[in-house]
Design an enzyme around this catalytic site. Structure first.
Site, PDB file in Angstrom:
ATOM      1  CB  SER A   1     -10.955  -6.144  10.653  1.00 47.16           C
ATOM      2  OG  SER A   1     -12.174  -6.091  11.342  1.00 47.16           O
TER       3      SER A   1
ATOM      4  CD  GLU B   1       3.979  -7.011  14.043  1.00 45.06           C
ATOM      5  OE1 GLU B   1       3.086  -6.995  13.169  1.00 45.06           O
ATOM      6  OE2 GLU B   1       4.256  -8.014  14.704  1.00 45.06           O
TER       7      GLU B   1
ATOM      8  CE  LYS C   1      -4.026  -0.798   9.860  1.00 45.47           C
ATOM      9  NZ  LYS C   1      -4.270  -0.550   8.434  1.00 45.47           N
TER      10      LYS C   1
ATOM     11  CG  ASP D   1      -2.671   1.223   2.636  1.00 54.18           C
ATOM     12  OD1 ASP D   1      -3.608   0.489   2.983  1.00 54.18           O
ATOM     13  OD2 ASP D   1      -2.833   2.312   2.082  1.00 54.18           O
TER      14      ASP D   1
ATOM     15  NE  ARG E   1      -9.836  -9.480   7.347  1.00 56.05           N
ATOM     16  CZ  ARG E   1     -11.081  -9.057   7.303  1.00 56.05           C
ATOM     17  NH1 ARG E   1     -11.611  -8.726   6.145  1.00 56.05           N
ATOM     18  NH2 ARG E   1     -11.811  -8.951   8.381  1.00 56.05           N
TER      19      ARG E   1
ATOM     20  CD  GLU F   1      -1.709  -6.191   4.922  1.00 57.25           C
ATOM     21  OE1 GLU F   1      -1.946  -7.185   5.654  1.00 57.25           O
ATOM     22  OE2 GLU F   1      -2.530  -5.288   4.715  1.00 57.25           O
TER      23      GLU F   1
ATOM     24  CE1 TYR G   1       9.400  -6.722   4.688  1.00 54.42           C
ATOM     25  CE2 TYR G   1       7.945  -4.949   3.968  1.00 54.42           C
ATOM     26  CZ  TYR G   1       9.216  -5.471   4.136  1.00 54.42           C
ATOM     27  OH  TYR G   1      10.302  -4.748   3.741  1.00 54.42           O
TER      28      TYR G   1
ATOM     29  CE  LYS H   1       0.158  -8.069  14.993  1.00 53.44           C
ATOM     30  NZ  LYS H   1       0.988  -8.762  13.999  1.00 53.44           N
TER      31      LYS H   1
ATOM     32  CE  LYS I   1      -6.782   3.341   9.129  1.00 55.18           C
ATOM     33  NZ  LYS I   1      -6.666   2.687   7.846  1.00 55.18           N
TER      34      LYS I   1
ATOM     35  CB  CYS J   1     -13.547  18.321 -27.989  1.00 59.28           C
ATOM     36  SG  CYS J   1     -12.053  17.321 -27.918  1.00 59.28           S
TER      37      CYS J   1
ATOM     38  CB  CYS K   1     -11.707  17.122 -32.323  1.00 60.45           C
ATOM     39  SG  CYS K   1     -13.211  16.833 -31.396  1.00 60.45           S
TER      40      CYS K   1
ATOM     41  CB  CYS L   1     -15.088  14.745 -27.087  1.00 60.14           C
ATOM     42  SG  CYS L   1     -14.820  14.781 -28.869  1.00 60.14           S
TER      43      CYS L   1
ATOM     44  CB  CYS M   1     -12.118  13.253 -30.984  1.00 56.50           C
ATOM     45  SG  CYS M   1     -11.115  14.228 -29.852  1.00 56.50           S
TER      46      CYS M   1
HETATM   47 ZN   LIG Z   1     -12.651  15.750 -29.336  1.00 61.19          ZN
END
Ligand SMILES: [Zn+2]
Length: 668
Positions: free
Chosen positions: A83, A114, A116, A118, A137, A176, A226, A292, A316, A410, A413, A428, A433
């Site tokens: 990592s 590059e 990153k 997610d 990984r 990724e 990618y 890198k 980040k 609720c 109901c 509930c 309901c």
């Molecule tokens: Zn309910």
């Protein structure tokens, strides 16, 4: 024998389809219309159906349609997948640069910067240009073999492009896997409709999809990839990272074009900053940048620490926040009766979308934040698509804000709400309901459950409101006349709905188990249960201990399953399903392979040459179940040194007992 002509025709079709796959999925420059592609695909499929001996593993038709798997094998990575250390400021990026310079001396240093992504890091192994294996990984040393699922990603080449001049003996490509924002939102919309839990962000959705046991479902999830480097290579040398990226592109991989070769650290910082604003413009989530060192021999000199390489670092982006007003706090009733508070916000622009609601998770969270109606609040979206309320801007309080009162009843109901002492959630508990019935019916009919097409929100609303159904068991007793009488229901679609209901009766057992809506039982667990028990009656009778014995079923889920089948209301509904002829058994008997296929094994005591997890892994690899307690269902006990009470129990129950050597021979 297939004639030479047909063989050549299939080969040509394969090449043409591969060419267009690459144009469409990798280069984003399609040259033919989708219909034309489909026509060619169909031709190849027909040829292959007529002559199965023509099917090659790299045929475009082989990407989807793989059989569901029972689990994933563990794979040891050739080189560890490390990592990266994170940095959060320009200052920290400079510190990284100083460390690199100190180690390398007066050499010229270039960085590649590059995006990153997610997503989920994966490794792809190619032998002589042919795809051999794809894995996650995992913990960096060992991951899961998810080849069947990765195969559904069309931008992963099954073989290197023919134009490539040099092909290494073995190469491990890393990348990724991600889900585009569009695909993610569509998936969550489907899940919301089906009353399923939503994915928090595209990364979770991508990771969850890769772990699905049915590649057909994965294929519909819209995953993409990618690639960003190699982990190991035999039979070819590269000098720089940019050279590697160029080569990967040439081989047919999808490399993100937004990388930059920088000669100074100022250039690096400037490029990182430029993407902080631009990141909304691309269709996948990026949470930062990666630096890198470009020269691979310099990387060698810098080396690695125990956790991460010294030649690379992540930067980040700060999480995006916005200030807005809470207009109201409302509550929603979910499928299992859980009441969730939601903040209705003054619409505000955040991370490229307009945000008008934010989850407050539960009532404890409202108390913790002390959020009131009329408050100005900070909302955050850090890779999370569902925004959350971070904090209240207390200094902006005017005194006109109203505290939110936890409803006693609720909202749908009117039943008294219950808070169980061991849970944060308020629920509930009225099984009648309407809000819950609707959610439960939508879940039951959803695509990954019983897959009753056309059974959408509008129809379910009417069926429940008009009391035509009181639970999902009633679905199977609807008459064509009843359905036709619904508002905005054309004759044809009424017929379609009835036949879709009929068709769903013959679905596989795992779908039914998932559809029942047992709390905590998701798609994966339903699959595991269906393969283990094979029949609903067996699951119904299972004791808690028997359930927790199954790998992957924890005590909470086991308790929930046990209680579900002891509830009278649930049993009435189940009977309705049975009487209507809904299939209650597993259709696809799980593939029996491996020396321990279908066997349940318990390991006890200390083994000389294996750790406990290693031994259990061997059991799983041989197709068996590793259980932690001995019961009459145990096929045999592996006894090591100091075995203890399990050995006694096994003897008492007459379970076969074997030693370490024999165990190793069997699993060899
Ligand atoms: Zn309910």
């Amino acid at each position: 024998m297939v004639s030479k002509d047909i063989k050549e025709k299939a080969e040509k079709l394969r090449d043409t389809l591969k060419h267009h796959d690459r144009l469409y999925y990798v280069l984003d420059k399609p040259e033919i219309a989708d219909q034309e592609y489909d026509r060619l695909y169909r031709q190849l499929k027909d040829l292959e159906d007529a002559h199965p001996e023509l099917i090659t593993p790299d045929s475009p038709t082989q990407r989807v349609g793989g059989e569901p798997v029972k689990g994933f094998k563990a794979v040891r990575h050739i080189a560890p997948m490390m990592s990266l250390d994170n940095t959060y400021s320009a200052e920290e990026i400079r510190q990284f640069d100083n460390r690199v310079r100190k180690n390398l001396g007066p050499e010229r240093i270039e960085y590649v910067v590059e995006l990153k992504f997610d997503g989920v890091s994966i490794s792809l192994l190619y032998e002589k240009g042919q795809w051999a294996l794809g894995s996650t990984r995992g913990d960096g040393l060992e991951g899961d073999d998810v080849s069947v699922n990765l195969k559904t990603i069309r931008s992963i080449p099954l073989e290197f492009s023919r134009e490539v001049k040099k092909v290494p003996k073995l190469i491990e490509v890393r990348g990724e896997v991600y889900m585009t924002k569009k695909a993610f939102e569509a998936l969550n919309r489907r899940k919301e409709k089906a009353g399923e839990e939503l994915f928090a962000n595209p990364r979770n959705a991508a990771a969850g999809s890769l772990k699905l046991l049915d590649p057909k479902i994965v294929a519909g999830r819209g995953l993409d990839i990618y690639v960003w480097g190699i982990g190991h290579c035999e039979g070819m040398d590269f000098k720089t990272h940019t050279e590697v990226l160029d080569y990967l592109k040439e081989c047919g991989f999808k490399v993100n074009p937004h990388y930059k070769l920088c000669r100074t650290i100022d250039e690096v910082i400037e490029y990182c900053n430029s993407w902080e604003d631009k990141r909304e413009k691309i269709d996948c989530e990026i949470d930062g940048m990666v630096l890198k060192v470009n020269d691979l021999s310099q990387r060698e000199k810098l080396g690695v620490t125990s956790k991460s390489p010294r030649w690379s670092i992540a930067y980040k982006f700060p999480a995006e926040k916005a200030l807005t007003e809470v207009r109201d706090i409302i509550v929603q009733v979910g499928r299992t009766g859980t009441i969730t508070p939601v903040a209705i916000l003054e619409p505000v622009h955040l991370s490229g979308t307009t945000v008008s609601r934010a989850t407050l998770h539960n009532f404890d969270e409202i108390e913790r934040l002390d959020v009131r109606i009329g408050d100005k609040v900070y909302v955050e979206k850090s890779g999370e698509i569902i925004p959350k309320v971070l904090s209240v801007a207390m200094e902006k309080r005017t005194g006109a804000e109203r505290a939110f009162r936890v409803p006693a009843k609720c909202p749908v109901c009117g039943s008294k709400l219950v808070k169980l002492p061991e849970e944060v959630a308020v629920r509930c508990e009225n099984v009648g309901c309407p809000a819950q019935i609707k959610e439960a019916v939508l879940h039951f009919a959803s695509r990954n459950a019983m897959d009753i097409e056309n059974m959408g929100d509008a129809i379910v609303d009417q069926l429940v409101d008009k009391a035509m159904i009181k639970d999902y068991g009633d679905i199977y007793y609807l008459k064509p006349g009843d359905v036709k009488a619904l508002e905005r229901m054309a004759e044809k679609s009424a017929g379609n709905l009835i036949s879709a209901i009929e068709k769903s009766k013959s679905g596989d057992l795992n779908r039914l188990i998932y559809a029942l809506g047992i709390r905590h039982v998701g798609e994966r667990a339903a699959w595991v249960l269906a393969s283990h028990f094979g029949k609903i009656e067996k699951l119904q009778e299972a004791a808690v201990e028997e359930l927790t014995d199954i790998h992957e079923i924890g005590p909470v889920m086991a308790g929930s399953i046990y209680n579900f089948f002891r509830n009278k209301e649930n049993m009435k509904i189940l009977k309705k399903l049975k009487d209507a002829g809904v299939n209650m058994s597993a259709l696809q008997v799980p593939k029996k392979s491996g020396a321990l296929a279908g066997k349940t094994i318990v390991i006890t005591g200390t083994l000389k040459s294996l750790t406990r997890p290693e031994a259990e892994e061997l059991v799983r690899r041989s197709g068996g179940n590793a259980s932690s307690s001995v019961s009459k269902n145990t096929d045999f006990l592996v006894a090591g040194g100091d075995p203890g009470s399990k050995l006694e129990k096994a003897k008492a129950l007459g379970v076969k007992i074997i030693g370490e050597e024999e165990f190793k021979k069997i699993t060899g």
